[in-house]
Design a protein around this motif. Structure first.
Motif, mmCIF file in Angstrom:
data_model
loop_
_atom_site.group_PDB
_atom_site.id
_atom_site.type_symbol
_atom_site.label_atom_id
_atom_site.label_comp_id
_atom_site.label_asym_id
_atom_site.label_seq_id
_atom_site.Cartn_x
_atom_site.Cartn_y
_atom_site.Cartn_z
ATOM 1 N N LEU A 21 0.786 -1.235 0.000
ATOM 2 C CA LEU A 21 0.000 0.000 0.000
ATOM 3 C C LEU A 21 0.821 1.289 0.000
ATOM 4 O O LEU A 21 0.253 2.374 -0.145
ATOM 5 N N ALA A 22 2.126 1.192 0.154
ATOM 6 C CA ALA A 22 2.957 2.403 0.186
ATOM 7 C C ALA A 22 2.805 3.162 -1.130
ATOM 8 O O ALA A 22 2.880 2.567 -2.204
ATOM 9 N N PRO A 23 2.560 4.465 -1.070
ATOM 10 C CA PRO A 23 2.380 5.228 -2.311
ATOM 11 C C PRO A 23 3.681 5.319 -3.115
ATOM 12 O O PRO A 23 4.772 5.301 -2.563
ATOM 13 N N SER A 24 3.526 5.367 -4.423
ATOM 14 C CA SER A 24 4.662 5.521 -5.339
ATOM 15 C C SER A 24 4.638 6.938 -5.892
ATOM 16 O O SER A 24 3.750 7.285 -6.669
ATOM 17 N N ASP A 25 5.598 7.736 -5.499
ATOM 18 C CA ASP A 25 5.664 9.135 -5.892
ATOM 19 C C ASP A 25 6.375 9.284 -7.237
ATOM 20 O O ASP A 25 7.588 9.052 -7.321
ATOM 21 N N PRO A 26 5.667 9.658 -8.302
ATOM 22 C CA PRO A 26 6.311 9.827 -9.611
ATOM 23 C C PRO A 26 7.480 10.814 -9.572
ATOM 24 O O PRO A 26 8.459 10.639 -10.296
ATOM 25 N N ALA A 27 7.408 11.828 -8.729
ATOM 26 C CA ALA A 27 8.493 12.810 -8.646
ATOM 27 C C ALA A 27 9.792 12.166 -8.165
ATOM 28 O O ALA A 27 10.878 12.631 -8.497
ATOM 29 N N ARG A 28 9.683 11.097 -7.427
ATOM 30 C CA ARG A 28 10.875 10.392 -6.933
ATOM 31 C C ARG A 28 11.397 9.376 -7.955
ATOM 32 O O ARG A 28 12.598 9.255 -8.157
ATOM 33 N N TRP A 29 10.506 8.648 -8.603
ATOM 34 C CA TRP A 29 10.907 7.505 -9.427
ATOM 35 C C TRP A 29 11.013 7.825 -10.916
ATOM 36 O O TRP A 29 11.717 7.144 -11.640
ATOM 37 N N LEU A 109 15.090 -1.733 -7.221
ATOM 38 C CA LEU A 109 14.144 -2.109 -6.181
ATOM 39 C C LEU A 109 13.762 -0.891 -5.353
ATOM 40 O O LEU A 109 14.409 0.153 -5.426
ATOM 41 N N ARG A 110 12.712 -1.057 -4.583
ATOM 42 C CA ARG A 110 12.327 0.003 -3.661
ATOM 43 C C ARG A 110 12.681 -0.370 -2.226
ATOM 44 O O ARG A 110 13.169 0.455 -1.464
ATOM 45 N N PHE A 111 12.405 -1.590 -1.848
ATOM 46 C CA PHE A 111 12.625 -2.041 -0.474
ATOM 47 C C PHE A 111 13.771 -3.037 -0.434
ATOM 48 O O PHE A 111 13.880 -3.906 -1.285
ATOM 49 N N GLY A 112 14.636 -2.915 0.570
ATOM 50 C CA GLY A 112 15.715 -3.871 0.751
ATOM 51 C C GLY A 112 17.026 -3.371 0.189
ATOM 52 O O GLY A 112 17.115 -2.278 -0.369
ATOM 53 N N GLY A 113 18.038 -4.213 0.283
ATOM 54 C CA GLY A 113 19.366 -3.839 -0.178
ATOM 55 C C GLY A 113 19.811 -4.594 -1.407
ATOM 56 O O GLY A 113 20.749 -4.196 -2.076
ATOM 57 N N SER A 114 19.152 -5.720 -1.696
ATOM 58 C CA SER A 114 19.512 -6.518 -2.868
ATOM 59 C C SER A 114 18.240 -7.072 -3.496
ATOM 60 O O SER A 114 17.300 -7.454 -2.796
ATOM 61 N N ASP A 115 18.235 -7.107 -4.829
ATOM 62 C CA ASP A 115 17.085 -7.688 -5.528
ATOM 63 C C ASP A 115 17.368 -9.106 -6.001
ATOM 64 O O ASP A 115 16.564 -9.692 -6.712
ATOM 65 N N LEU A 116 18.528 -9.665 -5.612
ATOM 66 C CA LEU A 116 18.930 -11.031 -5.971
ATOM 67 C C LEU A 116 18.952 -11.240 -7.480
ATOM 68 O O LEU A 116 18.705 -12.335 -7.975
ATOM 69 N N GLY A 117 19.226 -10.172 -8.225
ATOM 70 C CA GLY A 117 19.333 -10.275 -9.678
ATOM 71 C C GLY A 117 18.026 -10.264 -10.440
ATOM 72 O O GLY A 117 18.004 -10.446 -11.654
#
Length: 130
Positions: A21-29, A109-117
């Motif tokens: 549910l976290a909003p996705s801000d177009p200005a950021r991404w 990715l948005r969350f975490g430190g690695s996307d495992l490829g």
């Protein structure tokens, strides 16, 4: 023991709700891309494709399950997509920009430190289809 389990379950459910549910801000991404070389990052990938076609890649990306447009358009020359993972619904953001005859692709990715490829594999599949 039951209380610890209940608190842990509430934490897992809360994390799941936040991820979904976290909003996705177009200005950021949805930012302009300026890199010149390919790079593989812990949480994503940058690719520069000589002679790439944004319109053709857009069709491929939109056909990817759990993928939607966050911002931009082919006519604008830059599109940012969100692709969500199957189980946890984690969002990954991919910006594709036409720069002259080349395409710049930045998947992360948005969350975490690695996307495992995961982003590298997804972008590679898209480029193989193009």
């Amino acid at each position: 023991m039951g209380l610890i389990f209940a608190v842990a379950m509430l934490g897992v459910l809360g994390l799941g709700a936040w991820v979904r549910l976290a909003p996705s801000d177009p200005a950021r991404w949805h930012q302009p891309l300026e890199f010149t070389t390919d790079d593989t990052l812990p949480g994503g990938v940058q690719r520069r494709v000589d002679g790439g076609d944004l319109a053709a890649l857009d069709v491929i990306i939109r056909a990817t399950p759990r993928t939607s447009v966050l911002a931009g358009s082919v006519a604008e020359g830059r599109v940012t997509y969100i692709t969500r993972s199957l189980v946890w619904n984690f969002p990954d953001y991919t910006t594709v920009q036409q720069k002259g005859d080349d395409l710049l692709i930045f998947a992360r990715l948005r969350f975490g430190g690695s996307d495992l490829g995961v982003n590298r594999k997804r972008v590679s599949r898209w480029l193989d289809q193009m």
